[in-house]
Design a protein around this motif. Structure first.
Motif, PDB file in Angstrom:
ATOM      1  N   GLU A 184       7.050  -4.261  -7.899  1.00  0.00           N
ATOM      2  CA  GLU A 184       6.635  -3.706  -6.582  1.00  0.00           C
ATOM      3  C   GLU A 184       5.505  -4.390  -5.680  1.00  0.00           C
ATOM      4  N   LEU A 185       4.657  -4.884  -6.448  1.00  0.00           N
ATOM      5  CA  LEU A 185       3.508  -5.691  -5.478  1.00  0.00           C
ATOM      6  C   LEU A 185       4.080  -6.874  -4.974  1.00  0.00           C
ATOM      7  N   ASP A 186       5.077  -7.605  -6.076  1.00  0.00           N
ATOM      8  CA  ASP A 186       5.643  -8.739  -5.469  1.00  0.00           C
ATOM      9  C   ASP A 186       6.517  -8.433  -3.993  1.00  0.00           C
ATOM     10  N   LEU A 208      -4.213  -8.134   4.391  1.00  0.00           N
ATOM     11  CA  LEU A 208      -3.662  -7.354   3.374  1.00  0.00           C
ATOM     12  C   LEU A 208      -2.936  -8.521   2.281  1.00  0.00           C
ATOM     13  N   LEU A 209      -2.386  -9.672   2.533  1.00  0.00           N
ATOM     14  CA  LEU A 209      -2.053 -10.491   1.511  1.00  0.00           C
ATOM     15  C   LEU A 209      -3.145 -11.125   0.545  1.00  0.00           C
ATOM     16  N   LEU A 220       0.480 -13.105  -5.837  1.00  0.00           N
ATOM     17  CA  LEU A 220       0.468 -13.734  -4.396  1.00  0.00           C
ATOM     18  C   LEU A 220       1.226 -15.101  -4.898  1.00  0.00           C
ATOM     19  N   LEU A 221       0.676 -15.897  -5.700  1.00  0.00           N
ATOM     20  CA  LEU A 221       0.937 -17.402  -5.992  1.00  0.00           C
ATOM     21  C   LEU A 221       2.485 -17.477  -6.380  1.00  0.00           C
ATOM     22  N   VAL A 244      -0.852 -19.237   3.709  1.00  0.00           N
ATOM     23  CA  VAL A 244      -1.381 -18.022   3.079  1.00  0.00           C
ATOM     24  C   VAL A 244      -2.035 -18.666   1.709  1.00  0.00           C
ATOM     25  N   LEU A 245      -1.281 -19.392   1.066  1.00  0.00           N
ATOM     26  CA  LEU A 245      -1.983 -19.890  -0.236  1.00  0.00           C
ATOM     27  C   LEU A 245      -3.229 -20.674  -0.202  1.00  0.00           C
TER      28      LEU A 245
END
Length: 258
Positions: A184-186, A208-209, A220-221, A244-245
């Motif tokens: 779900e988070l992905d 948020l990210l 995230l990664l 973003v990374l």
């Protein structure tokens, strides 16, 4: 986001602190009733929505429900004790879902999307915990084993993770998918990356990210790593994932091993 954190929330916190608690609770319960009210085409004279629609400057019941979500989310961040005193699990879940819906729905308009995104980021732990499952499809799982036991151990929630290990496993075709993966988070991270493509939403989406990364660096990664490889979505999309990374590594280097 600076306006929200530096001006709006402190002002709201002061207002809640200086006002009569009974009046504050009464007002918040009215907003809660509005959030839970069944949508109707034409509010009747005695309905919950009638007075605010006629006297409050709201163009529709939908706009009033939008306002209810924003007000309750802002109060939860500005003064959690007051919010928790007059709310239950159902209300909290409704606000969390309201933020997610308005954030991801283009029909909401950029301004409301940005506000919802900022409020979700500002109190990320609360809203994430109370989101209902979306039924997001499971990522395709590869039967290949993890690249190494050490890399698998690094996937434990809350532990710093090697970006190199993640990319290496993905390059080898191994899917980082085990019982610790929050799909779900992905899914949420992938949706918010889509918002990041809109210049007017980029700062809110990035905030948020970063919260996603702080909660689960591996998520995230993993999501940004996949997105950076999706050349079919265009160079701009892949570039955004890399940006973003970079932002996450710079801001939370302690969470990502070199």
């Amino acid at each position: 986001q600076q306006l929200l954190q530096r001006t709006v929330l402190p002002s709201l916190r002061r207002l809640l602190t200086e006002s009569s608690l009974d009046q504050v609770l009464q007002s918040l319960r009215a907003w809660q009733r509005m959030l839970q009210a069944r949508p109707v085409a034409e509010p009747s004279e005695g309905s919950v929505a009638c007075w605010p629609l006629r006297h409050g400057g709201f163009s529709s019941q939908s706009a009033l429900r939008d306002a209810a979500v924003v007000v309750l989310a802002a109060v939860a961040r500005a003064h959690p004790q007051v919010f928790e005193r007059c709310s239950n699990a159902q209300i909290t879940a409704a606000v969390a879902e309201g933020l997610r819906t308005r954030m991801l729905n283009r029909a909401s308009g950029v301004r409301l999307q940005s506000i919802a995104c900022e409020l979700f980021a500002a109190d990320f732990v609360r809203w994430r915990r109370n989101l209902a499952p979306t039924g997001a499809p499971s990522a395709a799982r590869n039967s290949a084993a993890m690249a190494s036991g050490a890399a698998a151990a690094a996937m434990a929630p809350g532990v710093s993770i090697s970006a190199a290990a993640i990319f290496a496993m993905q390059e080898q075709g191994s899917e980082i998918a085990d019982t610790g993966v929050d799909e779900e988070l992905d899914w949420l991270a992938a949706q918010v990356l889509g918002l990041y493509q809109e210049p007017r939403l980029s700062l809110s989406a990035l905030a948020l990210l970063m919260q996603v990364g702080n909660a689960e660096p591996s998520s995230l990664l993993r999501v940004m790593g996949r997105a950076a490889r999706r050349l079919d979505l265009g160079a701009a999309h892949a570039s955004s994932a890399l940006l973003v990374l970079v932002a996450f590594v710079r801001g939370s280097s302690a969470r990502v091993l070199p």
